[in-house]
Design an enzyme around this catalytic site. Sequence first.
Site, PDB file in Angstrom:
ATOM      1  N   CYS A  60     -15.415   6.791  31.902  1.00 16.52           N
ATOM      2  CA  CYS A  60     -15.511   6.907  33.360  1.00 16.52           C
ATOM      3  C   CYS A  60     -14.666   5.910  34.259  1.00 16.52           C
ATOM      4  O   CYS A  60     -14.437   6.081  35.412  1.00 16.52           O
ATOM      5  CB  CYS A  60     -16.884   6.905  34.022  1.00 16.52           C
ATOM      6  SG  CYS A  60     -17.823   5.168  33.843  1.00 16.52           S
ATOM      7  N   GLY A  78      -8.493  -9.280  36.882  1.00 21.54           N
ATOM      8  CA  GLY A  78      -7.668  -9.031  36.089  1.00 21.54           C
ATOM      9  C   GLY A  78      -7.909  -8.743  34.661  1.00 21.54           C
ATOM     10  O   GLY A  78      -7.567  -8.013  33.761  1.00 21.54           O
ATOM     11  N   ASP A 114     -11.324 -10.116  31.835  1.00 22.16           N
ATOM     12  CA  ASP A 114     -12.706  -9.664  31.617  1.00 22.16           C
ATOM     13  C   ASP A 114     -13.898 -10.374  32.534  1.00 22.16           C
ATOM     14  O   ASP A 114     -15.052  -9.528  33.047  1.00 22.16           O
ATOM     15  CB  ASP A 114     -13.379 -10.070  30.152  1.00 22.16           C
ATOM     16  CG  ASP A 114     -12.272  -9.387  29.343  1.00 22.16           C
ATOM     17  OD1 ASP A 114     -12.312  -8.059  28.952  1.00 22.16           O
ATOM     18  OD2 ASP A 114     -11.517 -10.040  28.481  1.00 22.16           O
ATOM     19  N   GLN A 163     -30.594  -3.664  40.985  1.00 24.76           N
ATOM     20  CA  GLN A 163     -30.964  -2.525  41.999  1.00 24.76           C
ATOM     21  C   GLN A 163     -31.117  -1.296  41.340  1.00 24.76           C
ATOM     22  O   GLN A 163     -30.612  -1.148  40.057  1.00 24.76           O
ATOM     23  CB  GLN A 163     -29.569  -2.398  42.816  1.00 24.76           C
ATOM     24  CG  GLN A 163     -29.393  -1.343  43.771  1.00 24.76           C
ATOM     25  CD  GLN A 163     -30.499  -1.492  44.858  1.00 24.76           C
ATOM     26  OE1 GLN A 163     -31.659  -1.382  44.702  1.00 24.76           O
ATOM     27  NE2 GLN A 163     -29.978  -1.049  46.061  1.00 24.76           N
ATOM     28  N   ASP A 174     -12.083  -8.168  25.260  1.00 24.41           N
ATOM     29  CA  ASP A 174     -13.036  -7.103  24.737  1.00 24.41           C
ATOM     30  C   ASP A 174     -12.369  -5.977  25.139  1.00 24.41           C
ATOM     31  O   ASP A 174     -11.583  -5.311  26.081  1.00 24.41           O
ATOM     32  CB  ASP A 174     -14.505  -7.163  24.911  1.00 24.41           C
ATOM     33  CG  ASP A 174     -14.695  -6.769  26.501  1.00 24.41           C
ATOM     34  OD1 ASP A 174     -13.840  -6.933  27.192  1.00 24.41           O
ATOM     35  OD2 ASP A 174     -15.954  -6.269  26.894  1.00 24.41           O
TER      36      ASP A 174
END
Length: 369
Positions: free
Chosen positions: A31, A56, A58, A152, A253
Amino acid sequence: MSEVSLFDPVRNGLDKNFRLTNCTKLKGCGCKVPQEDLMKLLEGLGQPDGEGMGIGLDSCVMKTKIKGVFLIQTTDFFYPLVNDPYMQGKIACANVLSDLYAMGVEHCDNMLMLLGVSSQLSKKEKDVVTPLIIKGFNDLCIEAGTSCNGGQTVINPWFIIGGVASAVTMKEKFIMPDQAIAGDVLVLTKPLGTQIAVNAHQWIETQQWEEFESLVTKEQIKSAYLAAMYSMARLNKTGAKLMHKYGAHGATDVTGFGILGHIQNLARAQKESVSFVIHSLPILDHMDVVASKAADNGLNFKLREGFSAETSGGLVVILSKDKAELFCKEIEEIDKVPAWIIGDVVPGSREASISPDMKVINVLHNNTL
């Protein structure tokens, strides 16, 4: 490791045809806004003064007002990509924490959960699925040695699950991702092909399966799907710990931009004039042929090109050549899964590419967790 009892809709009082993945049209980190578009959108946002790192890579690395103390923080969320709600919660948690682990941060001081409960679900489905997702997320927090203390929850057309991970630490406890030198190598700690596996698993219940049944069996697809699910739910914590032991020069990652997209981002961050060349792609068994057939049918995952989205993928760790094999060996000893040397650091202009002689490593499925 032991076999996990997977989610059965009927046993949980739901219709036999209930599929969590039907609550979205996009899956996992697929997504994400495309990388080039995202960089343009983020232009103008602030960067930290002096030591630290902003947008920029991780995680953001920010100096606090306490001398020598840094805040490492990240957030991530996405849509369901597996049908087991409990495992989906674990995958979401592992995915958020990976951004800290990519900085060599072994601990997380606090997690916040972000949850969007799908308005498409009936009350019964919400009452069954939502607690399982929350439990999976929280159980992996506990496994990681942290806890979830807020967040949330909203109603949303598609299910959303993710969080915010924060660590407060000293400078020697994290590794900036910009220390590569020519002669280093790149190590990958999880196989590629997760996005293809979860899509193919959904296809076996549709007419689309007819396009693939001459190439791969349903049993092979189901095995790859389970392997992908267990891989995505596995923490990268061991890799973060070993980054310190073996003197890593940085890491990232692998998630929604694909392995080459993330390594390109890593290359641009380097202090030295170096480039990264990928010579091997470890891919879940049978997913290469499925991706190739899908491309023939107009759906190009760009797996061999390095741009297939992954969710909660492995770490790409920059290591000196003499330590990389020891790193891989110890990862396998601890986590019972392999890691691979996949590329080289060469003199260059901070770019990343896949070698024309790239080889695919077929990764057999270890369907336990």
